[in-house]
Scaffold this active site. Sequence first.
Site, PDB file in Angstrom:
ATOM      1  N   LYS A   1      -9.239  14.020  -0.407  1.00 44.32           N
ATOM      2  CA  LYS A   1     -10.656  14.416  -0.282  1.00 44.32           C
ATOM      3  C   LYS A   1     -11.245  13.805   0.973  1.00 44.32           C
ATOM      4  O   LYS A   1     -10.762  12.777   1.482  1.00 44.32           O
ATOM      5  CB  LYS A   1     -11.465  14.002  -1.506  1.00 44.32           C
ATOM      6  CG  LYS A   1     -11.536  12.492  -1.789  1.00 44.32           C
ATOM      7  CD  LYS A   1     -12.641  11.738  -1.082  1.00 44.32           C
ATOM      8  CE  LYS A   1     -12.635  10.247  -1.399  1.00 44.32           C
ATOM      9  NZ  LYS A   1     -13.442   9.428  -0.520  1.00 44.32           N
TER      10      LYS A   1
ATOM     11  N   ASP B   1     -13.336   7.789  -8.171  1.00 47.99           N
ATOM     12  CA  ASP B   1     -13.129   9.071  -7.474  1.00 47.99           C
ATOM     13  C   ASP B   1     -12.212  10.023  -8.244  1.00 47.99           C
ATOM     14  O   ASP B   1     -12.039  11.179  -7.841  1.00 47.99           O
ATOM     15  CB  ASP B   1     -12.515   8.833  -6.091  1.00 47.99           C
ATOM     16  CG  ASP B   1     -13.545   8.367  -5.073  1.00 47.99           C
ATOM     17  OD1 ASP B   1     -14.753   8.534  -5.334  1.00 47.99           O
ATOM     18  OD2 ASP B   1     -13.133   7.836  -4.025  1.00 47.99           O
TER      19      ASP B   1
HETATM   20  O1  C5P Z   1     -13.763   2.648  -9.450  1.00 47.12           O
HETATM   21  P1  C5P Z   1     -12.876   2.080  -8.395  1.00 47.12           P
HETATM   22  O2  C5P Z   1     -11.778   1.221  -8.969  1.00 47.12           O
HETATM   23  O3  C5P Z   1     -12.354   3.099  -7.452  1.00 47.12           O
HETATM   24  O4  C5P Z   1     -13.795   1.133  -7.541  1.00 47.12           O
HETATM   25  C1  C5P Z   1     -13.276   0.145  -6.684  1.00 47.12           C
HETATM   26  C2  C5P Z   1     -14.386  -0.838  -6.352  1.00 47.12           C
HETATM   27  O5  C5P Z   1     -15.379  -0.199  -5.568  1.00 47.12           O
HETATM   28  C3  C5P Z   1     -15.130  -1.357  -7.561  1.00 47.12           C
HETATM   29  O6  C5P Z   1     -14.519  -2.502  -8.073  1.00 47.12           O
HETATM   30  C4  C5P Z   1     -16.481  -1.651  -6.992  1.00 47.12           C
HETATM   31  O7  C5P Z   1     -16.442  -2.901  -6.331  1.00 47.12           O
HETATM   32  C5  C5P Z   1     -16.677  -0.616  -5.931  1.00 47.12           C
HETATM   33  N1  C5P Z   1     -17.455   0.563  -6.383  1.00 47.12           N
HETATM   34  C6  C5P Z   1     -18.823   0.430  -6.535  1.00 47.12           C
HETATM   35  N2  C5P Z   1     -19.549   1.523  -6.933  1.00 47.12           N
HETATM   36  C7  C5P Z   1     -18.955   2.707  -7.132  1.00 47.12           C
HETATM   37  C8  C5P Z   1     -17.567   2.858  -6.957  1.00 47.12           C
HETATM   38  C9  C5P Z   1     -16.850   1.763  -6.580  1.00 47.12           C
HETATM   39  O8  C5P Z   1     -19.391  -0.656  -6.340  1.00 47.12           O
HETATM   40  N3  C5P Z   1     -19.698   3.752  -7.493  1.00 47.12           N
END
Ligand code: C5P
Length: 285
Positions: free
Chosen positions: A10, A138
């Site tokens: 993406k 994502d």
């Molecule tokens: O959800 P994911 O594991 O991809 O997110 C990785 C990191 O990115 C999270 O631990 C967080 O620190 C940050 N994040 C965030 N807000 C989001 C998505 C991700 O703060 N909407």
Amino acid sequence: MIVTSRAFAKLNLSLDIVSRMDNGYHNLKMVMQTINLCDEITIECLSGGSGFSVVAGLPFLPHDERNITVKAAKIFFEHTGISGFHTKIHVVKNIPVCAGMGGGSADAASVLRMLNELFETDLDSDTLRSLGLLVGSDVPFCINGGTALAEGRGEILTDLPPLPLAHFVVCKPHFSCSTPQLFSLVHCEKIRARPDTSGLIVALKSGDLGGVARRMYNVFEDILPRGKSDVDEIKGVLLDLGALGAVMTGSGPTVFGVFDKENSAHNAYEHLKPEYKDTFLAHNT
Ligand code: C5P
């Protein structure tokens, strides 16, 4: 039982950080677009066994339960109650890792879709997206892909009119970004410039590729602690060589340019490729 599928990368046509949530995540507003650059995933489920094995091509990717594809498979089996299989996952990585292109999320989404197909479990898109959110923010978008507005953590999805055919030149600078580290540097009240998300959506609705490209913006570009000059340099090259717009995707550091003319895109690709090996020509799917 064996199945093979493609997992598409993406790009963020825009990325805005609206606020910080009490749980530490951030409220986002992003226009996301699937492109044809993809990983290839093969899953084989052998009855009478248990556990997981992963062949992921790249030596630095975990080959055990820390691998994002195994996390997705475990969540699928826990949700459906299916057991008694050893699951072999083979990933051919073409999407650069730690690049802001959702490669791991796309792989996880593919695993959920493929297991749903293999075991004929008929989980609908909403259920697959909820399971995907347990793997990463994502992943819900990657379940269906296309062109969509993603809000909340990334799981509140609104389909948008498809982007007119665009030629993308995608180029990853030499450094990588840690997503949690970049988010930890965000102070929402200090964000000086934000994308015109509604203007971008109006441009999408009227099929105006130039209008979309001109409105592309990612607030993370102002927060990058290092490597900003690389990002700016690549953007400059893309714009000089005819891109209608250029921006960083996700938490970076990959930059892409949007072209309406294939030969201009090809020329920009040829220009960047010798310096940046992770440079690709792509289009929207
Ligand atoms: O959800 P994911 O594991 O991809 O997110 C990785 C990191 O990115 C999270 O631990 C967080 O620190 C940050 N994040 C965030 N807000 C989001 C998505 C991700 O703060 N909407």
